[in-house]
Design an enzyme around this catalytic site. Structure first.
Site, short mmCIF file in Angstrom:
data_model
loop_
_atom_site.label_atom_id
_atom_site.label_comp_id
_atom_site.label_asym_id
_atom_site.label_seq_id
_atom_site.Cartn_x
_atom_site.Cartn_y
_atom_site.Cartn_z
N LYS A 1 21.08 -18.37 39.58
CA LYS A 1 20.82 -19.83 39.52
C LYS A 1 20.57 -20.47 40.86
O LYS A 1 19.93 -21.18 41.05
CB LYS A 1 22.16 -20.38 38.72
CG LYS A 1 22.23 -19.95 37.30
CD LYS A 1 23.32 -20.85 36.66
CE LYS A 1 24.85 -21.04 37.34
NZ LYS A 1 25.17 -19.50 37.32
N ARG B 1 28.04 -5.90 45.98
CA ARG B 1 27.78 -6.74 47.46
C ARG B 1 28.94 -6.32 48.41
O ARG B 1 30.19 -6.12 48.20
CB ARG B 1 27.70 -7.96 47.08
CG ARG B 1 26.81 -8.80 46.32
CD ARG B 1 26.76 -10.17 46.35
NE ARG B 1 27.56 -10.88 45.59
CZ ARG B 1 27.47 -11.88 44.92
NH1 ARG B 1 26.15 -12.51 44.98
NH2 ARG B 1 28.39 -12.59 44.53
N ARG C 1 34.15 -8.91 49.58
CA ARG C 1 34.97 -9.82 49.38
C ARG C 1 35.72 -9.80 48.21
O ARG C 1 35.20 -9.25 47.16
CB ARG C 1 34.03 -11.24 49.44
CG ARG C 1 33.09 -11.45 50.59
CD ARG C 1 32.22 -12.84 50.23
NE ARG C 1 31.30 -12.80 51.43
CZ ARG C 1 31.31 -13.33 52.71
NH1 ARG C 1 32.52 -13.70 52.96
NH2 ARG C 1 30.33 -13.26 53.60
#
Length: 215
Positions: free
Chosen positions: A13, A123, A156
């Site tokens: 988004k 990631r 993370r």
């Protein structure tokens, strides 16, 4: 062009919002930014929001709607606006409708949960520079190391699989019902366009599909 973007966390988004705001010359309005600006400016709604936050309470939907109405009345919204991360619930969507806040298009970026988990849990970040990699889609030259410094990459907490799955659970419970809500509204309102695009396509193709369907 007054737009709401729908989609799970990690659906893309933010990337598409950047394209749309530039193309239509409209601001991206997030509730977090609005809250901070209203509190800093000391507006009536800002004072109410600050009082709630200082008391350790959630900012009510009524206050958020008030902030949205104040924000979209500003000069930079004359061409429209893109609501980012709002509404999140059916109650908020009803409040938007009842407040007479006009929406031209609802864009759903559809990505299966399995793809979201793959995207987000893959990631890796170099904390010192803020640079991000992906173990599948954008791997570093040396596994687990930043290309420039050679320092360790980290995952993370927000990108850990169990956290991603929890965020998806919240999305399915609270926000996904908005898809049916806005599809029904579009079926009964010729002024509202509901668009679904395949978010698993490459970024440029997703953008092109949105623009084509917006006409």
């Amino acid at each position: 062009m007054r737009i709401i973007l729908l989609g799970a966390p990690g659906a893309g988004k933010g990337t598409q919002a950047g394209f749309l705001t530039k193309r239509y010359n409209i601001p991206q309005i997030s509730t977090g930014d609005m809250l901070r600006a209203a509190i800093k400016a000391g507006t009536e709604m800002g004072k109410m929001a600050k009082a709630a936050m200082d008391a350790g309470q959630l900012v009510t939907d009524d206050i958020i709607i008030g902030l949205v109405k104040d924000r979209i009345a500003e000069d930079d919204c004359k061409n429209g606006y893109l609501l980012d991360g709002f509404p999140r619930t059916l109650a908020q969507a009803d409040a938007v409708t009842n407040a007479g806040i006009n929406i031209d298009a609802v864009i759903e970026i559809d990505v299966p949960d399995s793809e979201i988990v793959k995207r987000m849990s893959g990631r890796r970040a170099h904390l010192a520079s803020g640079k991000t990699y992906h173990i599948i889609f954008n791997p570093p030259k040396v596994e687990g190391k930043d290309d420039e410094s050679g320092e360790d990459l980290v995952q993370r907490d927000d990108d850990k699989e169990e956290v991603v799955l929890d965020r998806l659970k919240v999305y399915h419970e609270l926000t996904k019902p908005l898809i049916g809500y806005y599809k029904e509204q579009a079926a009964n309102n010729s002024k509202l366009t509901y668009i679904t695009v395949d978010g698993t396509a490459n970024i440029a193709d997703v953008e092109a599909s949105i623009i084509a369907k917006l006409g």
